[in-house]
Design an enzyme around this catalytic site. Structure first.
Site, PDB file in Angstrom:
ATOM      1  N   ASP A 207       0.862  -1.220  -0.199  1.00  0.00           N
ATOM      2  CA  ASP A 207      -0.251   0.143  -0.223  1.00  0.00           C
ATOM      3  C   ASP A 207       0.952   0.929  -0.131  1.00  0.00           C
ATOM      4  O   ASP A 207       1.727   1.368   0.231  1.00  0.00           O
ATOM      5  CB  ASP A 207      -0.936   0.060   1.574  1.00  0.00           C
ATOM      6  CG  ASP A 207      -1.879   1.701   1.385  1.00  0.00           C
ATOM      7  OD1 ASP A 207      -2.690   1.237   0.333  1.00  0.00           O
ATOM      8  OD2 ASP A 207      -1.855   1.460   2.603  1.00  0.00           O
ATOM      9  N   SER A 208       0.724   2.753  -0.098  1.00  0.00           N
ATOM     10  CA  SER A 208       0.813   3.967  -0.130  1.00  0.00           C
ATOM     11  C   SER A 208       1.403   3.909   1.115  1.00  0.00           C
ATOM     12  O   SER A 208       2.722   4.571   1.108  1.00  0.00           O
ATOM     13  CB  SER A 208      -0.008   4.211  -1.000  1.00  0.00           C
ATOM     14  OG  SER A 208      -0.747   4.579  -0.044  1.00  0.00           O
TER      15      SER A 208
ATOM     16  N   TYR B 205      -0.463   8.228  -2.282  1.00  0.00           N
ATOM     17  CA  TYR B 205       0.053   8.854  -3.225  1.00  0.00           C
ATOM     18  C   TYR B 205      -1.319   8.740  -4.381  1.00  0.00           C
ATOM     19  O   TYR B 205      -0.973   9.046  -5.400  1.00  0.00           O
ATOM     20  CB  TYR B 205      -0.245   7.024  -3.872  1.00  0.00           C
ATOM     21  CG  TYR B 205       1.283   6.278  -4.018  1.00  0.00           C
ATOM     22  CD1 TYR B 205       1.721   6.276  -3.002  1.00  0.00           C
ATOM     23  CD2 TYR B 205       0.820   5.185  -4.603  1.00  0.00           C
ATOM     24  CE1 TYR B 205       3.093   5.651  -3.031  1.00  0.00           C
ATOM     25  CE2 TYR B 205       2.421   4.253  -3.941  1.00  0.00           C
ATOM     26  CZ  TYR B 205       3.318   4.487  -3.563  1.00  0.00           C
ATOM     27  OH  TYR B 205       4.033   3.272  -3.215  1.00  0.00           O
ATOM     28  N   GLY B 206      -2.066   8.597  -3.473  1.00  0.00           N
ATOM     29  CA  GLY B 206      -3.536   9.879  -4.174  1.00  0.00           C
ATOM     30  C   GLY B 206      -3.718  11.194  -4.971  1.00  0.00           C
ATOM     31  O   GLY B 206      -4.841  11.687  -5.811  1.00  0.00           O
TER      32      GLY B 206
ATOM     33  N   CYS C 281      -3.561  -0.552  -2.047  1.00  0.00           N
ATOM     34  CA  CYS C 281      -4.276   0.620  -2.539  1.00  0.00           C
ATOM     35  C   CYS C 281      -5.047   0.612  -3.685  1.00  0.00           C
ATOM     36  O   CYS C 281      -5.028   0.501  -4.767  1.00  0.00           O
ATOM     37  CB  CYS C 281      -2.668   0.975  -2.966  1.00  0.00           C
ATOM     38  SG  CYS C 281      -2.696   2.847  -2.972  1.00  0.00           S
ATOM     39  N   ASN C 282      -5.805   1.459  -3.416  1.00  0.00           N
ATOM     40  CA  ASN C 282      -6.331   1.701  -4.764  1.00  0.00           C
ATOM     41  C   ASN C 282      -6.944   2.980  -5.273  1.00  0.00           C
ATOM     42  O   ASN C 282      -6.218   3.049  -6.866  1.00  0.00           O
ATOM     43  CB  ASN C 282      -8.237   2.188  -3.865  1.00  0.00           C
ATOM     44  CG  ASN C 282      -8.756   1.667  -3.357  1.00  0.00           C
ATOM     45  OD1 ASN C 282     -10.380   1.070  -3.271  1.00  0.00           O
ATOM     46  ND2 ASN C 282      -8.292   1.103  -1.966  1.00  0.00           N
ATOM     47  N   THR C 283      -5.586   4.042  -4.650  1.00  0.00           N
ATOM     48  CA  THR C 283      -5.014   4.281  -5.698  1.00  0.00           C
ATOM     49  C   THR C 283      -4.372   3.690  -6.936  1.00  0.00           C
ATOM     50  O   THR C 283      -4.329   3.903  -8.761  1.00  0.00           O
ATOM     51  CB  THR C 283      -4.061   6.051  -5.799  1.00  0.00           C
ATOM     52  OG1 THR C 283      -5.581   6.380  -4.522  1.00  0.00           O
ATOM     53  CG2 THR C 283      -3.892   6.701  -6.408  1.00  0.00           C
TER      54      THR C 283
ATOM     55  N   GLU D 169      -6.160   9.551  10.009  1.00  0.00           N
ATOM     56  CA  GLU D 169      -4.803   8.952  10.034  1.00  0.00           C
ATOM     57  C   GLU D 169      -4.123   9.805  11.762  1.00  0.00           C
ATOM     58  O   GLU D 169      -3.192   9.520  12.112  1.00  0.00           O
ATOM     59  CB  GLU D 169      -3.847   9.432   8.886  1.00  0.00           C
ATOM     60  CG  GLU D 169      -3.277   8.578   7.998  1.00  0.00           C
ATOM     61  CD  GLU D 169      -2.005   8.166   7.235  1.00  0.00           C
ATOM     62  OE1 GLU D 169      -1.223   9.479   7.088  1.00  0.00           O
ATOM     63  OE2 GLU D 169      -2.209   7.629   5.791  1.00  0.00           O
TER      64      GLU D 169
ATOM     65  N   CYS E 292     -11.542   3.937  -0.666  1.00  0.00           N
ATOM     66  CA  CYS E 292      -9.474   4.133  -0.242  1.00  0.00           C
ATOM     67  C   CYS E 292      -9.586   3.107   0.691  1.00  0.00           C
ATOM     68  O   CYS E 292     -10.735   2.867   1.390  1.00  0.00           O
ATOM     69  CB  CYS E 292      -9.669   5.762  -0.190  1.00  0.00           C
ATOM     70  SG  CYS E 292      -8.052   5.884   0.352  1.00  0.00           S
ATOM     71  N   THR E 293      -7.994   2.550   1.093  1.00  0.00           N
ATOM     72  CA  THR E 293      -8.449   1.501   2.657  1.00  0.00           C
ATOM     73  C   THR E 293      -8.013   2.459   3.287  1.00  0.00           C
ATOM     74  O   THR E 293      -8.967   1.575   4.723  1.00  0.00           O
ATOM     75  CB  THR E 293      -6.433   2.056   2.118  1.00  0.00           C
ATOM     76  OG1 THR E 293      -5.689   3.375   1.633  1.00  0.00           O
ATOM     77  CG2 THR E 293      -5.766   1.112   1.525  1.00  0.00           C
ATOM     78  N   HIS E 294      -8.747   4.113   3.644  1.00  0.00           N
ATOM     79  CA  HIS E 294      -9.024   4.196   4.697  1.00  0.00           C
ATOM     80  C   HIS E 294     -10.027   4.931   5.592  1.00  0.00           C
ATOM     81  O   HIS E 294     -10.570   4.580   6.710  1.00  0.00           O
ATOM     82  CB  HIS E 294      -8.397   6.268   5.012  1.00  0.00           C
ATOM     83  CG  HIS E 294      -6.737   5.979   4.950  1.00  0.00           C
ATOM     84  ND1 HIS E 294      -5.254   5.622   3.833  1.00  0.00           N
ATOM     85  CD2 HIS E 294      -5.788   7.033   5.550  1.00  0.00           C
ATOM     86  CE1 HIS E 294      -5.050   5.909   4.401  1.00  0.00           C
ATOM     87  NE2 HIS E 294      -5.072   6.646   4.981  1.00  0.00           N
TER      88      HIS E 294
HETATM   89  N1  DGL Z   1      -3.791   4.592   0.400  1.00  0.00           N
HETATM   90  C1  DGL Z   1      -4.379   5.127  -0.549  1.00  0.00           C
HETATM   91  C2  DGL Z   1      -5.634   4.492  -1.606  1.00  0.00           C
HETATM   92  O1  DGL Z   1      -6.243   3.569  -1.489  1.00  0.00           O
HETATM   93  C3  DGL Z   1      -5.313   6.074   0.355  1.00  0.00           C
HETATM   94  C4  DGL Z   1      -3.577   6.865   0.382  1.00  0.00           C
HETATM   95  C5  DGL Z   1      -2.801   7.390  -0.421  1.00  0.00           C
HETATM   96  O2  DGL Z   1      -3.462   8.235  -1.049  1.00  0.00           O
HETATM   97  O3  DGL Z   1      -1.403   7.598  -0.670  1.00  0.00           O
HETATM   98  O4  DGL Z   1      -6.456   5.363  -2.921  1.00  0.00           O
END
Ligand code: DGL
Length: 265
Positions: free
Chosen positions: A9-10, A41-42, A72-74, A151, A183-185
């Site tokens: 993941d990012s 990463y987003g 990571c979704n991004t 976070e 998104c992971t969060h």
């Molecule tokens: N892990 C990223 C996602 O799921 C969220 C955090 C980021 O922007 O890196 O898109």
């Protein structure tokens, strides 16, 4: 097969996927890499996200993993097709599992998607949903402030409610019955998002769906680990270990084992 599953993941957020993997596949060894030095990463460009994702994949391959989950979704939105072209082992992203579940869940054919700017701008969820059923209407909304709020650990605070109300207002008027938390969060904000969208809207947590998909692939490919009593779980990050370990247990829902610094970035 006694090799670990690799997850990257990012940063920290992918631990929501690890949590579901542990729940569904408790016998599997896991290696997690969080790119904490280069998160988020987003907000980055496609080329940068692809470059980072390829480097993370190579790092996990060095750990001798049997498959890779891009939590990571991004990264999944922008880099998965490129990464798949370069490597032979099974590589799973989070977009298709979430899209499938949404298509299955919607009764009125109106689905919302929330995610980072890069994920939403990529149109990845929309494309997958339309590929599965092109009659479905998709309404997307980026929610960039959700990541720092989660976070900071402010998920139960007034500020989380206010920000969520603002981001979700456009979706509320669209009569959606299903909303993908892309998104992971975002799973950590589920209670707030549910309260705002109302009980009639089903929230799709891509972390849960991806764990199901991983299980299926392991079975199909004959890669399931058998009867492991003490599976190993290794955590690597690209920046300061202490910062990660503190916030990470909130995402994982339990205390982490030892976290190591990866040197590839
Ligand atoms: N892990 C990223 C996602 O799921 C969220 C955090 C980021 O922007 O890196 O898109």
């Amino acid at each position: 097969m006694d090799k670990p599953i690799g997850v990257f993941d990012s940063g920290i957020g992918g631990l929501t996927v690890v949590k579901e993997l542990i729940r569904l596949l408790p016998c599997e060894d896991l290696v997690y890499f969080g790119d904490t030095a280069r998160v988020p990463y987003g907000v980055k460009s496609r080329d940068t996200i692809i470059k980072f994702s390829l480097e993370n994949t190579l790092f996990l391959l060095q750990q001798n993993v049997k498959m890779i989950v891009i939590a990571c979704n991004t990264s999944s939105s922008l880099a998965l097709p490129v990464i798949r072209r370069h490597f032979k082992i099974p590589i799973i992203g989070v977009i298709l599992p979430g899209a499938k579940e949404a298509v299955y869940a919607t009764k009125n054919g109106r689905v919302g998607v929330i995610g980072t700017r890069a994920t939403i701008n990529s149109g990845a969820y929309e494309q997958e949903i339309k590929r599965l059923d092109n009659r479905i209407k998709v309404y997307s909304q980026s929610c960039p402030m959700f990541v720092p709020i989660v976070e900071e650990g402010w998920v139960s605070d007034e500020i989380a409610l206010r920000v969520a109300q603002k981001y979700l207002a456009p979706l509320k008027g669209k009569d959606i019955d299903t909303l993908i938390l892309g998104c992971t969060h975002y799973p950590l904000l589920k209670p707030k998002i549910q309260a705002i969208m109302g009980k009639g809207v089903r929230l799709i947590d891509s972390a849960q769906q991806v764990a199901q998909e991983v299980r299926q692939v392991l079975i199909q490919e004959g890669l399931v680990s058998k009867n492991k009593k003490r599976p190993t779980r290794e955590f690597f990050v690209s920046d300061e270990v202490a910062i990660f370990a503190n916030v990470a247990s909130r995402f994982l829902g339990e205390k982490l084992g030892k976290v190591k610094r990866a040197q590839h970035v």
